[in-house]
Design an enzyme around this catalytic site. Structure first.
Site, PDB file in Angstrom:
ATOM      1  N   HIS A  81       1.843   4.625  -2.975  1.00 40.57           N
ATOM      2  CA  HIS A  81       1.904   6.086  -2.858  1.00 40.57           C
ATOM      3  C   HIS A  81       3.166   6.623  -3.534  1.00 40.57           C
ATOM      4  O   HIS A  81       3.134   7.663  -4.210  1.00 40.57           O
ATOM      5  CB  HIS A  81       1.912   6.503  -1.381  1.00 40.57           C
ATOM      6  CG  HIS A  81       0.590   6.373  -0.700  1.00 40.57           C
ATOM      7  ND1 HIS A  81      -0.585   6.859  -1.233  1.00 40.57           N
ATOM      8  CD2 HIS A  81       0.256   5.827   0.505  1.00 40.57           C
ATOM      9  CE1 HIS A  81      -1.587   6.613  -0.402  1.00 40.57           C
ATOM     10  NE2 HIS A  81      -1.100   5.985   0.649  1.00 40.57           N
ATOM     11  N   HIS A 115       0.839  -1.210   0.000  1.00 42.53           N
ATOM     12  CA  HIS A 115       0.000   0.000   0.000  1.00 42.53           C
ATOM     13  C   HIS A 115       0.871   1.257   0.000  1.00 42.53           C
ATOM     14  O   HIS A 115       0.651   2.182  -0.792  1.00 42.53           O
ATOM     15  CB  HIS A 115      -0.916  -0.029   1.231  1.00 42.53           C
ATOM     16  CG  HIS A 115      -1.584   1.272   1.541  1.00 42.53           C
ATOM     17  ND1 HIS A 115      -2.923   1.505   1.299  1.00 42.53           N
ATOM     18  CD2 HIS A 115      -1.106   2.427   2.088  1.00 42.53           C
ATOM     19  CE1 HIS A 115      -3.231   2.732   1.669  1.00 42.53           C
ATOM     20  NE2 HIS A 115      -2.142   3.313   2.165  1.00 42.53           N
ATOM     21  N   GLU A 116       1.861   1.291   0.884  1.00 38.64           N
ATOM     22  CA  GLU A 116       2.698   2.483   0.999  1.00 38.64           C
ATOM     23  C   GLU A 116       3.542   2.718  -0.257  1.00 38.64           C
ATOM     24  O   GLU A 116       3.714   3.860  -0.705  1.00 38.64           O
ATOM     25  CB  GLU A 116       3.602   2.363   2.227  1.00 38.64           C
ATOM     26  CG  GLU A 116       2.865   2.362   3.555  1.00 38.64           C
ATOM     27  CD  GLU A 116       2.005   3.591   3.753  1.00 38.64           C
ATOM     28  OE1 GLU A 116       2.366   4.666   3.224  1.00 38.64           O
ATOM     29  OE2 GLU A 116       0.967   3.487   4.424  1.00 38.64           O
ATOM     30  N   GLU A 124      -6.119   7.072  -0.718  1.00 41.81           N
ATOM     31  CA  GLU A 124      -5.957   5.938   0.184  1.00 41.81           C
ATOM     32  C   GLU A 124      -6.687   4.713  -0.361  1.00 41.81           C
ATOM     33  O   GLU A 124      -6.171   3.587  -0.310  1.00 41.81           O
ATOM     34  CB  GLU A 124      -6.469   6.280   1.583  1.00 41.81           C
ATOM     35  CG  GLU A 124      -5.635   7.308   2.326  1.00 41.81           C
ATOM     36  CD  GLU A 124      -4.188   6.882   2.506  1.00 41.81           C
ATOM     37  OE1 GLU A 124      -3.947   5.666   2.660  1.00 41.81           O
ATOM     38  OE2 GLU A 124      -3.304   7.744   2.487  1.00 41.81           O
TER      39      GLU A 124
END
Length: 298
Positions: free
Chosen positions: A144, A140-141, A215
């Site tokens: 970004h 997930h990170e 997100e």
């Protein structure tokens, strides 16, 4: 270089629309400032310079604020192994890896570009989650990073920062000088002040809306990369549940980093209204991951 993280047309459209609307708001403030003769060029120069510094040094500032330390593969072999594997899967440069010695279970990624990025996990996260869940969170990170979210969110904040700075300019200079002018000039100064406040409020809401969607986009892209949306859902549930048991004073100390965090640190009774939240509610994120699971036939 383009990574293998899934592109998100909805995210791209929202980014473009937000930038366009914030650009219009910015123009409104500048035009009003010119109308009353305030030194807008100096104000713009300082505000943009501050934003550039925030973007350029975003990684150093975040690590310092979270009291995180960079770790080598020898110091954290399992963590580096997870990041190595994800970067190979995503075909992206490996970021630096850091650990923050706080018991709040969380993670964040920042940096002005994929080649100048850092991914950080807290000791609380490493203690709370199993390796597969840590991998899901880091996927997930890293999404970004791949989607250059730090750059986008920094640019998106320009109008709000400008409006706040220009409001102070009006209060410090314009209102004082207006005492020696006629009533129309004083009204003009008040109009600029009100417009600046309005621009700040609207830009705040727009950037928070973009933050919530990014997100969801990172959840989706991260789950598609690993092929395990249920593991990311499990990590989200665990982190959110543990967060509710952490003392309020500790959560308040970390709230300034909510825009970066995997999951927001909000103390009981301090939850923001949905309109002002940096992250979508847990239920919506789990529903989003359930759709990814259905897409993958799971």
């Amino acid at each position: 270089m383009k990574s293998r993280y899934a592109s998100d047309r909805g995210l791209s459209v929202r980014m473009g629309a937000t930038m366009f609307l914030l650009g219009l708001l910015y123009v409104v403030v500048v035009v009003l400032l010119i109308a009353i003769g305030i030194g807008w060029f100096f104000a713009v120069l300082i505000a943009v310079g501050g934003l550039f510094a925030q973007w350029y040094f975003s990684d150093s500032m975040a690590l310092y604020g979270m009291k995180a330390r960079l770790v080598t593969p020898e110091q954290a072999p399992q963590l580096h192994g997870i990041v190595d594997r994800l970067c190979v899967m995503a075909d992206m440069p490996k970021p630096r890896v850091a650990i923050s010695d706080v018991h709040i279970p969380n993670a964040f990624a920042t940096g002005r570009s994929p080649k100048r990025s850092v991914v950080c996990v807290t000791t609380g996260l490493l203690q709370e989650l199993d390796p597969d869940e840590v991998e899901a969170v880091l996927s997930h990170e890293l999404s970004h990073v791949a989607h250059r979210d730090v750059l986008v969110m920094t640019i998106a904040s320009v109008a709000g920062v400008m409006a706040g700075f220009l409001t102070r300019m009006v209060l410090w200079g314009g209102l004082g000088r207006s005492r020696d002018r006629d009533g129309n000039s004083a009204l003009m100064v008040m109009a600029v002040l009100l417009a600046s406040v309005l621009v700040y409020c609207v830009s705040f809401v727009l950037t928070r809306m973009l933050s919530r969607y990014r997100e969801l986009a990172a959840d989706r892209a991260g789950a598609l990369l690993t092929g395990q949306p249920s593991v990311l859902a499990s990590a989200l549930t665990k982190v959110s549940g543990t967060m509710a048991q952490i003392p309020s004073k500790d959560l308040r100390a970390a709230e300034n980093f909510n825009a970066f965090f995997f999951a927001p640190a909000l103390a009981p009774g301090q939850s923001l209204a949905a309109l002002f939240a940096t992250h979508p509610p847990l239920e919506k994120r789990l529903e989003n991951l359930a759709k990814v699971a259905a897409q993958l036939g799971q």
